[in-house]
Structure formats: structure tokens, C-alpha cells
Design a protein around this motif. Structure first.
Motif, PDB file in Angstrom:
ATOM      1  N   ASN A 201      -3.777  -6.797  35.845  1.00 40.57           N
ATOM      2  CA  ASN A 201      -4.199  -5.709  34.471  1.00 40.57           C
ATOM      3  C   ASN A 201      -3.688  -6.008  33.467  1.00 40.57           C
ATOM      4  OD1 ASN A 201      -2.244  -3.828  32.963  1.00 40.57           O
ATOM      5  ND2 ASN A 201      -2.775  -2.241  34.710  1.00 40.57           N
ATOM      6  N   TYR A 202      -3.555  -6.991  33.060  1.00 43.44           N
ATOM      7  CA  TYR A 202      -3.958  -7.324  31.488  1.00 43.44           C
ATOM      8  C   TYR A 202      -5.091  -7.740  30.998  1.00 43.44           C
ATOM      9  CZ  TYR A 202      -2.437 -10.875  27.900  1.00 43.44           C
ATOM     10  OH  TYR A 202      -2.020 -11.353  26.645  1.00 43.44           O
ATOM     11  N   PHE A 203      -5.832  -8.220  32.226  1.00 39.51           N
ATOM     12  CA  PHE A 203      -7.220  -8.265  31.674  1.00 39.51           C
ATOM     13  C   PHE A 203      -8.021  -7.261  32.047  1.00 39.51           C
ATOM     14  CE2 PHE A 203      -6.500 -12.234  33.558  1.00 39.51           C
ATOM     15  CZ  PHE A 203      -6.980 -13.510  32.088  1.00 39.51           C
ATOM     16  N   ALA A 204      -7.397  -6.034  32.279  1.00 42.44           N
ATOM     17  CA  ALA A 204      -7.698  -4.809  31.684  1.00 42.44           C
ATOM     18  C   ALA A 204      -7.052  -3.617  31.261  1.00 42.44           C
ATOM     19  CB  ALA A 204      -7.548  -3.786  33.861  1.00 42.44           C
ATOM     20  N   SER A 205      -6.511  -4.564  30.928  1.00 43.38           N
ATOM     21  CA  SER A 205      -5.789  -3.785  29.282  1.00 43.38           C
ATOM     22  C   SER A 205      -5.650  -4.132  27.894  1.00 43.38           C
ATOM     23  CB  SER A 205      -4.390  -3.406  29.671  1.00 43.38           C
ATOM     24  OG  SER A 205      -3.465  -4.489  30.355  1.00 43.38           O
ATOM     25  N   VAL A 206      -5.365  -5.496  28.088  1.00 38.97           N
ATOM     26  CA  VAL A 206      -5.017  -6.511  26.592  1.00 38.97           C
ATOM     27  C   VAL A 206      -6.142  -7.021  26.784  1.00 38.97           C
ATOM     28  CG1 VAL A 206      -4.636  -8.869  25.819  1.00 38.97           C
ATOM     29  CG2 VAL A 206      -3.460  -7.203  27.393  1.00 38.97           C
ATOM     30  N   LEU A 207      -7.576  -7.359  27.293  1.00 35.15           N
ATOM     31  CA  LEU A 207      -9.299  -7.620  26.856  1.00 35.15           C
ATOM     32  C   LEU A 207      -9.686  -6.144  26.068  1.00 35.15           C
ATOM     33  CD1 LEU A 207      -8.123 -10.496  28.377  1.00 35.15           C
ATOM     34  CD2 LEU A 207     -10.661 -10.892  29.263  1.00 35.15           C
ATOM     35  N   PRO A 208      -9.606  -5.065  27.331  1.00 33.35           N
ATOM     36  CA  PRO A 208     -10.554  -3.748  26.247  1.00 33.35           C
ATOM     37  C   PRO A 208      -9.582  -4.043  24.917  1.00 33.35           C
ATOM     38  CG  PRO A 208      -9.212  -3.139  28.422  1.00 33.35           C
ATOM     39  CD  PRO A 208      -9.077  -4.830  28.518  1.00 33.35           C
ATOM     40  N   PHE A 209      -7.835  -4.132  25.124  1.00 38.14           N
ATOM     41  CA  PHE A 209      -8.132  -3.298  23.459  1.00 38.14           C
ATOM     42  C   PHE A 209      -8.079  -4.238  23.164  1.00 38.14           C
ATOM     43  CE2 PHE A 209      -4.426  -3.067  20.371  1.00 38.14           C
ATOM     44  CZ  PHE A 209      -4.652  -1.655  20.158  1.00 38.14           C
ATOM     45  N   LEU A 210      -7.976  -5.398  22.537  1.00 41.74           N
ATOM     46  CA  LEU A 210      -8.560  -5.956  21.489  1.00 41.74           C
ATOM     47  C   LEU A 210     -10.130  -6.211  21.516  1.00 41.74           C
ATOM     48  CD1 LEU A 210      -6.783  -9.582  23.473  1.00 41.74           C
ATOM     49  CD2 LEU A 210      -5.841  -8.169  20.972  1.00 41.74           C
ATOM     50  N   SER A 211     -10.872  -5.875  22.149  1.00 44.34           N
ATOM     51  CA  SER A 211     -12.206  -5.550  21.673  1.00 44.34           C
ATOM     52  C   SER A 211     -12.587  -4.536  21.439  1.00 44.34           C
ATOM     53  CB  SER A 211     -13.331  -6.000  23.441  1.00 44.34           C
ATOM     54  OG  SER A 211     -14.913  -4.727  22.987  1.00 44.34           O
ATOM     55  N   ALA A 212     -11.487  -3.047  21.465  1.00 46.67           N
ATOM     56  CA  ALA A 212     -11.945  -2.573  20.894  1.00 46.67           C
ATOM     57  C   ALA A 212     -11.527  -2.140  19.311  1.00 46.67           C
ATOM     58  CB  ALA A 212     -10.720  -1.275  21.758  1.00 46.67           C
ATOM     59  N   ALA A 213     -10.370  -2.872  19.446  1.00 48.43           N
ATOM     60  CA  ALA A 213     -10.151  -3.534  17.582  1.00 48.43           C
ATOM     61  C   ALA A 213     -11.060  -3.688  16.720  1.00 48.43           C
ATOM     62  CB  ALA A 213      -8.838  -4.240  17.950  1.00 48.43           C
TER      63      ALA A 213
ATOM     64  N   ALA B 235     -16.174  -7.571  35.651  1.00 50.60           N
ATOM     65  CA  ALA B 235     -16.249  -8.534  34.307  1.00 50.60           C
ATOM     66  C   ALA B 235     -14.606  -9.356  34.276  1.00 50.60           C
ATOM     67  CB  ALA B 235     -17.478  -8.535  33.253  1.00 50.60           C
ATOM     68  N   SER B 236     -14.152  -8.111  33.590  1.00 49.56           N
ATOM     69  CA  SER B 236     -12.271  -7.908  33.657  1.00 49.56           C
ATOM     70  C   SER B 236     -11.658  -9.168  34.938  1.00 49.56           C
ATOM     71  CB  SER B 236     -11.718  -7.548  33.040  1.00 49.56           C
ATOM     72  OG  SER B 236     -11.303  -6.996  32.169  1.00 49.56           O
ATOM     73  N   THR B 237     -12.018  -7.713  36.151  1.00 51.42           N
ATOM     74  CA  THR B 237     -11.632  -8.430  37.666  1.00 51.42           C
ATOM     75  C   THR B 237     -12.277  -9.962  37.924  1.00 51.42           C
ATOM     76  OG1 THR B 237     -12.286  -5.867  37.959  1.00 51.42           O
ATOM     77  CG2 THR B 237     -11.866  -7.751  39.887  1.00 51.42           C
ATOM     78  N   TYR B 238     -13.540 -10.321  37.386  1.00 49.80           N
ATOM     79  CA  TYR B 238     -13.855 -11.914  38.172  1.00 49.80           C
ATOM     80  C   TYR B 238     -12.427 -12.620  37.139  1.00 49.80           C
ATOM     81  CZ  TYR B 238     -17.700  -8.916  40.129  1.00 49.80           C
ATOM     82  OH  TYR B 238     -18.629  -8.235  40.616  1.00 49.80           O
TER      83      TYR B 238
END
Length: 356
Positions: A130-142, A216-219
């Protein structure tokens, strides 16, 4: 203390005999009302946002802020305030919490247990994925300006834990494909929503780049695999099937709004699976949970026996807006309707493939 009391009641409901997974609380994700509704409510140090993704409320806040920031560009998804496909993510995190999947599976700490119910364990495979589906998109959004001009973010990490990226540049270096796909989603969301395309084309386009980023996050989350050793072989098998099911959902560009996400998440197992659990005959799980586990296992088994052919056939069949819409309906029937035969699923795939 009130937060802990409310969470305790929610968790008690979640583990009661033969009860489905707890997904909603007052019509929203679990403890949604306790999360940050403004970026300024996140902790800050020296002008840098420093949320703690190992605290459930902080991680859920990332979702709330992303949904709020992207909603102005989601008009093509529908007229309801909960039509954004991002709603599936906080609901999924809530299911992980109430089913005990965010707790420390090693038993070495009380993280995620009654003493620390809002703690998310760095040892949890589910929390890691879930880190890859929460933190990664948030950092990208910022990075793409959705959290305010020039917003800088650095995630907190427990002492001694080194295998999680914490900043945009760090994650970009370690997981370039996932971060590039999330960047493309947030950039494409703006350009597509402002284009002159018909709403149905806008919707399909946005869902396409969204699912590209999600997968991509899942992989990338394969980095979490060593943590699977903390679970029973039955839970690991379910985890693999759960990941495999995402291939079908993504190819159909499924709109994971709140209504649809609740339907798909409610029949997921409301506790961690143990050795000896065998769907569809797990006594303390509901008939719906048993059915979902059976179907997930069937899809993964058939695909493995066919050397990945089933997933490839499905992806090939999802070649147009029309077939993707039909595909989403077929997935609903397969997972939610016990009378829908698996043989029917296979025949429909063959039929749709010939139309491409």
C-alpha cells in the motif's frame, strides 16, 4: 482517546463471527473524519511537509488530500462527489486496517494491535504494498503542483528502517517507472479534463493513465516480497491472487468510485488467513468472502496453468471503450454473483476477443 475508542469499536465489529469486512464508517472510509482536510494540517518542519505514513491517520490523509486536489478535474467521471477512481484507495486501506493486515505480522511489537491501533507496521507486506499506492502518488502529486506551489514533502520513517523511499527524488531514483507513470497521470488529468474531447472519451483516457500508474506501483511493490515470509501459505496465496486480480480490473479501466469499490472490497476476507483455511469452506467467514476467495484462487490457478494466457486474453479483449465497459460488468458478475459460472466467464472472454 476518543479516536482510539471509536477505532476499538470498529475493530471489534470487524472481527466478530461471520461478519463481512468493515469498509465504511458513517458513509466514509474508516476514521475519515479524523484525517487532514487541508495540506496545512500535516506536520511541517523547516517549511517541508513531513507526514508519517506509518500512522494510519496520516496515510489516510494523503488520500483525502489527493482526492480533494484532483476532484476539480474529475468531472467526466460523473456527477457524484464520490465518483473519482481514487476513492478505491482509502477504502482499501480501511479494509487492511480492520482486517488486521496493517499490524506487525512478526509479533515482535504491538504495532497495529490494541495498544497501538493506529500504528502501521513496516514489517507488514500489505502495508508495504500500500505504501507504493499511497506515498508514491502523493509525492508525485506534490511534485506536479497539486499540493500547492513549491510544496516539498519528506515522509517520516521509523529509526533503523531503510528500505522505503521518502522523497520524490528518492522514489524517482529507486522506482523510475512507477513515478513516471504517476507524473503522467497527474499531468494527463489536467490536460485531458481541459480538452474538448467528449466526456466518455475523457473518462476512458483518465482511467487509462490512472490504471497505468496503479499497475506500475503494483509491479514496483515486488520490493515488499521478503515480508511475505511472515504469513501463512494460505494468506500468501490470497495475496498473489489479489495482485493477479488487479490485472483484470486495470485492463477494464474499472472506475473504482466509492460505490463500486465498496461492492468489491466488502466480500474480501475480514481477517488474515491461516493454515487450514480452505475456501469456499471457511466457517468463520461469510458466504460472500468464501466465494470471493474461491474466485480469486480459480482465476490465478487457471492463468498459471495456461502460462499467463488468461490474463493475456483478457487484456487483448479490452481493446475499446465498449469492450472495457462490458469487461467491467463481467468482473462484477464473476466476483459478486455466485450463480455466475466460471465457464461463462471464459466464453465471454473468447467472444470479446473476436470483436477486437
Amino acid at each position: 482517546m476518543l479516536r482510539l475508542l471509536v477505532l476499538g469499536l470498529v475493530l471489534a465489529c470487524a472481527v466478530s463471527l461471520s461478519s463481512s469486512a468493515v469498509i465504511l464508517e458513517n458513509g466514509a472510509p474508516i476514521l475519515w473524519a479524523q484525517t487532514a482536510s487541508q495540506v496545512t494540517e500535516l506536520p511541517m518542519h523547516d517549511g517541508i511537509l513531513v507526514p508519517d505514513p506509518w500512522n494510519y491517520l496520516h496515510r489516510m490523509s494523503l488520500y483525502r488530500l489527493m482526492i480533494a486536489a484532483t476532484d476539480p478535474f474529475m468531472g467526466s467521471m460523473g456527477t457524484n462527489a464520490t465518483d473519482s477512481p481514487l476513492w478505491g484507495l482509502p477504502l482499501q486501506l480501511g479494509w487492511m486496517l480492520t482486517s488486521g493486515r496493517l499490524a506487525d505480522p512478526t509479533g515482535a511489537t504491538t504495532c497495529g494491535l490494541e495498544a497501538e491501533p493506529l500504528c502501521i507496521s513496516t514489517q507488514s507486506w500489505w502495508a508495504c504494498v500500500n505504501y507504493f499506492a499511497s506515498v508514491l502518488p502523493f509525492l508525485s502529486a506534490a511534485q506536479q503542483g497539486f499540493m500547492g506551489a513549491g510544496a516539498q514533502v519528506q515522509m517520516q520513517v521509523p529509526a533503523g528502517v531503510q528500505d522505503y523511499c521518502t522523497t520524490y527524488s528518492d522514489c524517482k531514483a529507486k522506482y523510475p517507472d512507477a513515478m513516471s507513470k504517476w507524473d503522467a497521470f497527474f499531468q494527463g488529468l489536467k490536460t485531458t479534463s481541459e480538452s474538448l474531447l467528449p466526456d466518455d472519451v475523457k473518462k476512458d483516457t483518465i482511467l487509462g493513465v490512472y490504471w497505468d500508474a496503479q499497475m506500475a506501483s503494483t509491479y514496483a511493490s515486488a520490493a515488499c516480497n521478503p515480508r511475505q515470509s511472515h504469513y501463512s501459505s494460505v494468506e500468501v496465496s490470497f495475496a498473489h491472487s489479489w495482485l493477479n486480480s488487479a490485472e483484470y480490473v486495470a485492463a477494464a479501466r474499472f472506475q473504482t468510485n466509492m460505490e463500486k469499490a465498496v461492492l468489491f472490497l466488502t466480500p474480501l476476507p475480514s481477517r488474515i488467513l491461516q493454515e487450514g483455511d480452505s475456501a469456499p469452506n471457511i466457517a468463520d467467514l461469510t458466504a460472500e468472502e468464501n466465494h470471493t476467495l474461491y474466485i480469486f484462487s480459480w482465476m490465478k490457478t487457471i492463468d498459471s496453468l495456461l502460462g499467463g494466457t488468461l490474463v493475456r486474453l483478457w487484456k487483448g479483449a479490452m481493446c475499446s471503450v465498449n469492450t472495457r465497459q462490458k469487461g467491467a460488468q463481467v468482473l462484477e458478475q464473476l466476483l459478486l454473483n455466485p450463480s455466475f459460472a466460471t465457464s461463462t466467464f471464459l466464453s465471454i472472454i473468447s467472444e470479446m476477443t473476436t470483436s477486437c
